[in-house]
Structures are given as C-alpha cells and as structure tokens.
Enzyme design. Structure first.
Site, PDB file in Angstrom:
ATOM      1  N   ASP A  41      18.530  47.882  32.896  1.00  0.00           N
ATOM      2  CA  ASP A  41      18.757  48.652  34.109  1.00  0.00           C
ATOM      3  C   ASP A  41      19.681  49.813  33.771  1.00  0.00           C
ATOM      4  OD1 ASP A  41      18.335  47.914  37.344  1.00  0.00           O
ATOM      5  OD2 ASP A  41      19.970  49.312  36.920  1.00  0.00           O
TER       6      ASP A  41
ATOM      7  N   ARG B 208      25.526  47.294  37.668  1.00  0.00           N
ATOM      8  CA  ARG B 208      24.583  46.202  37.925  1.00  0.00           C
ATOM      9  C   ARG B 208      24.530  45.247  36.731  1.00  0.00           C
ATOM     10  NH1 ARG B 208      22.009  42.677  41.210  1.00  0.00           N
ATOM     11  NH2 ARG B 208      19.750  42.585  40.921  1.00  0.00           N
TER      12      ARG B 208
ATOM     13  N   THR C 274       9.885  52.690  44.114  1.00  0.00           N
ATOM     14  CA  THR C 274       9.023  53.842  44.370  1.00  0.00           C
ATOM     15  C   THR C 274       9.181  54.215  45.840  1.00  0.00           C
ATOM     16  OG1 THR C 274       7.213  52.228  44.550  1.00  0.00           O
ATOM     17  CG2 THR C 274       7.292  53.572  42.556  1.00  0.00           C
TER      18      THR C 274
ATOM     19  N   THR D 298       5.065  49.699  43.289  1.00  0.00           N
ATOM     20  CA  THR D 298       3.996  50.092  44.203  1.00  0.00           C
ATOM     21  C   THR D 298       3.691  51.579  44.040  1.00  0.00           C
ATOM     22  OG1 THR D 298       4.672  48.419  45.794  1.00  0.00           O
ATOM     23  CG2 THR D 298       3.275  50.207  46.613  1.00  0.00           C
TER      24      THR D 298
ATOM     25  N   CYS E 168       8.951  48.420  51.599  1.00  0.00           N
ATOM     26  CA  CYS E 168       7.518  48.126  51.434  1.00  0.00           C
ATOM     27  C   CYS E 168       6.698  48.594  52.633  1.00  0.00           C
ATOM     28  CB  CYS E 168       7.309  46.629  51.206  1.00  0.00           C
ATOM     29  SG  CYS E 168       7.888  46.050  49.600  1.00  0.00           S
TER      30      CYS E 168
END
Length: 428
Positions: A33, A38, A83, A118, A258
C-alpha cells in the site's frame, strides 16, 4: 484447488486487506500500500476499516510494505485499489493508473496481473495493459498475462465474506483463466465462476450494483409519491412484501464506494459508444436527490410543529454511508447536513464509528459527543448504527428539546407504536 503461485496484493483497503489475509493464512503474501501510515497500523495488528480483526491479522503471513521492490518476489499480482468518480461524476482512474505503473515497474516474464477494482467493460485491456507494457518493457500475452476478478466485498457484512462469496474469474487466455481460477479457488470455499472473457467479468461487476441502485431508486421514487399522498411507505412495502416474489428493497440514502459510484462507470462507457443511458441515469438522479428531500421534509415538519426554522437545532445521528461501518466515502448524509445549513438551521452531527478529525478533514463537519449535544428540536436518524437502534426511543427522548420534537427516521427502524406523546414521527 492448488497452485504454485506467489501472491502480492496491491491496495490494502476494504477489498485488498481481506484478500491478502485470506491468502496469507495459507502462504506468504506481499501486501503493498502506498500509505506508510496504513502499513504501520497493519504491522501492529490494527485495521481501521474494521473488516479484519487483530486475531485474523496475526494468523496471516503477510509482509506489509510500501516498498514496490518487494513486489518482485511475487508472480501473481492482485490489484485492489479504489476506482472513485470525480466531481463531474466521471470515472477517476488515477489510483488504477498509478497502481498499474507500480506493478508494471516490477513485472517479470511469466507474471500474471489480476485486477479486482471496479471498472467499465474494456478498461483492463484498454487502459491497464498498455501501462503495464510501457512500465515493464514486456509484452502482454507473451511475456505476461492479465485477468480480472471483480471484488464482491460488502463492508460490515460478517456472513458474506471474501471466502464465502462465489468468485467470478477471467483471463486473457485459457491458460491464464485456469491459473486465476486455481489461485482463487484455493481460498474461496464458495467456488469460482469462469467468465467467458475479461470484458464479461468487468460488465458483470458493474451491473450487480447498477441493479441494486435502480431497485432502490424505484423505492425512493415510490417514497416521494407516497409522501405526497399521505401514505406510509413502510406500510405499503410490508403489505406488498406478503407476495412471494416481491423484492425486499427499501428507500434510503445511497452512498458508498459501490452502489453510488459503479453505475457511472457503465454510463460513461455507454456514452462513449454513442448510446445515452436513460433508466440508469434517471435512477442515479433520484438517489442523489434524496438527501435534499429529507432535509426539506425536516424543515416542513418543524414548521408544522410551530417551530421557527432559523432558531431550530437539528441533530443528525450517523454520518457514514452505511450502518456500523467506519467509512465516509460518498456518504449522502452530508447532503442532508448541507441542505439544512442552507435553510439557516443549526446542525449537530454525531457518529460513533468515525474519528472526529476524519469528518473535519473530509467535510469540515465537527462531530459532537453525546455529552456536548444541545437539546434538538429535530432528530434525524440518518444511519441506523447498532448503538442508536439498541437505545431506541430512550436515546431520542434524551436528545430532544421540549419544543418542536420532530423525529425523522430515514430507515424506519424506530417502532412507530412506541412514539412518545408530543413527538411528530416522519418515516421515509
């Protein structure tokens, strides 16, 4: 299913981390990452998303790193970066482009790159492959190959997890498809579905959430109609739901990374082919306007209770896009807050799932603790976190002012028959 591939996962968010941990319980995995913060948190056993607990993190053999050179150890790279869409509601492929450049810089002959992010149909081969080739100096199809396996992570869902959801897989050629199927099949107990092409797999992902978006949009439009008719939408749905084939969708705010985003990837590609989608974009418009509608209704209810709007205090309970998930991405609760502020209302916001600094940085919203909330003339239960639902009307009563006393229940979770005297309850 068995395989002999060494795996890396690029992007350790809501999607990538559960994938890395699932594979890491069987073999060594490189988890990459770009966020050093993180990586450091994961090394200490803390996942801020709440998707993977400390015990499962400890069980997994994952090398958490922000050094791309570690990717050279692997020969099967899974890309799971966000995305999003931009301010103009167009696909924002910058994270995908950046990740492809990073992976491409470390590619070796024989490697396979599988995308889970996606995208619109065609993006893997039209956007990602040229970047991989340019960064690596290798040729797709001969030196390395690509696949696509859409993510199906449902944040906060402990029943439908990475390993228990059927995995759609696809590959650039038959041999790649079988390798991708073997790799995922080794950890996904629900099995794999082999799509006939990468584009089919990409399309399957984007329509899964488009279908949900449109079904919710229908419920929201019905709520708009029934509100004008003076009919309770929840009562109508309960009656209609007695039929065996009536689908159990409900109205509400549609946000997240999403359902509120993916349809725009499909419509973007459709428009580029010369077709202007009508139903999909209509559904998106309805869902994107619900926050404004709820705020407007709150103002109307306050007026009906004889309350001066500009002297009113409204407390909004919940800011995340979904209950019991610490995720602010594309939350539509902010639309409610902004619209109320435009009316001149003083708005207080409470949410136990997120850090106050995150809300401030993202939206400029100052979160309040229960102890600091002033008595409100209107309570908007926007996100039904368990802590709110468990306390129910007792909590609402404690937070209400002696005047006004309007309660807006966006998800219909408060028992209507227990509404306290003098309280005006509105349900979406």
């Amino acid at each position: 299913m068995r395989h002999n591939r060494r795996i890396s996962v690029v992007g350790l968010g809501y999607v990538g981390l559960p994938v890395a941990v699932a594979f890491g319980r069987q073999q060594r995995v490189v988890g990459f990452d770009i966020s050093a913060e993180r990586i450091e948190a994961l090394r200490t056993g803390f996942d801020r998303t709440g998707e993977v607990d400390a015990d499962k993190l400890a069980e997994a053999d994952v090398l958490y790193t922000s050094n791309p050179k570690h990717l050279t150890w692997a020969d099967f790279h899974i890309v799971a970066v966000p995305t999003p869409i931009d301010a103009g509601k167009q696909p924002d492929l910058r994270p995908l482009v950046s990740a492809s450049e990073t992976v491409g810089g470390e590619l070796k002959p024989g490697d396979i790159v599988v995308y889970e992010s996606t995208v619109y149909p065609g993006a893997t081969e039209e956007v990602c492959v040229p970047i991989l080739e340019r960064a690596s100096g290798l040729k797709a199809g001969s030196d390395f190959t690509v696949g696509y396996s859409p993510e199906r992570i449902n944040p906060g869902d402990r029943e439908h997890t990475f390993s228990t959801i059927t995995k759609v897989v696809s590959g650039q050629d038959e041999a790649t498809l079988e390798t991708v199927a073997s790799v995922y099949g080794s950890v996904v107990s629900a099995g794999v579905h082999r799509a006939s092409s990468i584009r089919v797999a990409e399309a399957a992902k984007v329509i899964e959430n488009t279908q949900r978006d449109l079904n919710i949009a229908l419920m929201n439009e019905l709520a708009l109609i029934f509100n004008r008719l003076g009919v309770d939408t929840r009562d109508v749905l309960a009656a209609a739901g007695s039929k065996w084939n009536f689908l159990p969708f409900t109205p509400g705010l549609v946000g997240g990374h999403c359902i509120g985003v993916d349809p725009f990837y499909l419509t973007y590609k459709a428009i580029r082919t010369g077709y202007h989608p009508q139903v999909i974009l209509a559904g998106r418009r309805i869902n994107d306007e619900m926050g404004t509608f709820i705020a407007g209704q709150a103002v109307k209810q306050l007026i009906r209770q004889g309350q001066n709007v500009r002297e009113s205090i409204v407390t909004v309970l919940g800011l995340t896009f979904k209950e019991d998930v610490p995720d602010l991405r594309n939350t539509r609760v902010v639309d409610v807050v902004r619209e109320l502020q435009d009316y001149g209302v003083e708005v207080q916001v409470h949410d136990p799932m997120i850090h106050a600094e995150e809300a401030r940085q993202e939206f400029g919203i100052v979160l309040q603790d229960f102890a600091n909330l002033r008595p409100a003339h209107c309570i908007i239960l926007a996100v039904p976190h368990k802590t709110y639902v468990k306390q129910g009307w007792a909590l609402i009563q404690d937070l209400l002012h002696a005047q006004g006393r309007v309660v807006m229940d966006a998800k219909g979770v408060l028992p209507r028959e227990k509404t306290p005297d003098g309280v005006l309850l509105w349900r979406l």
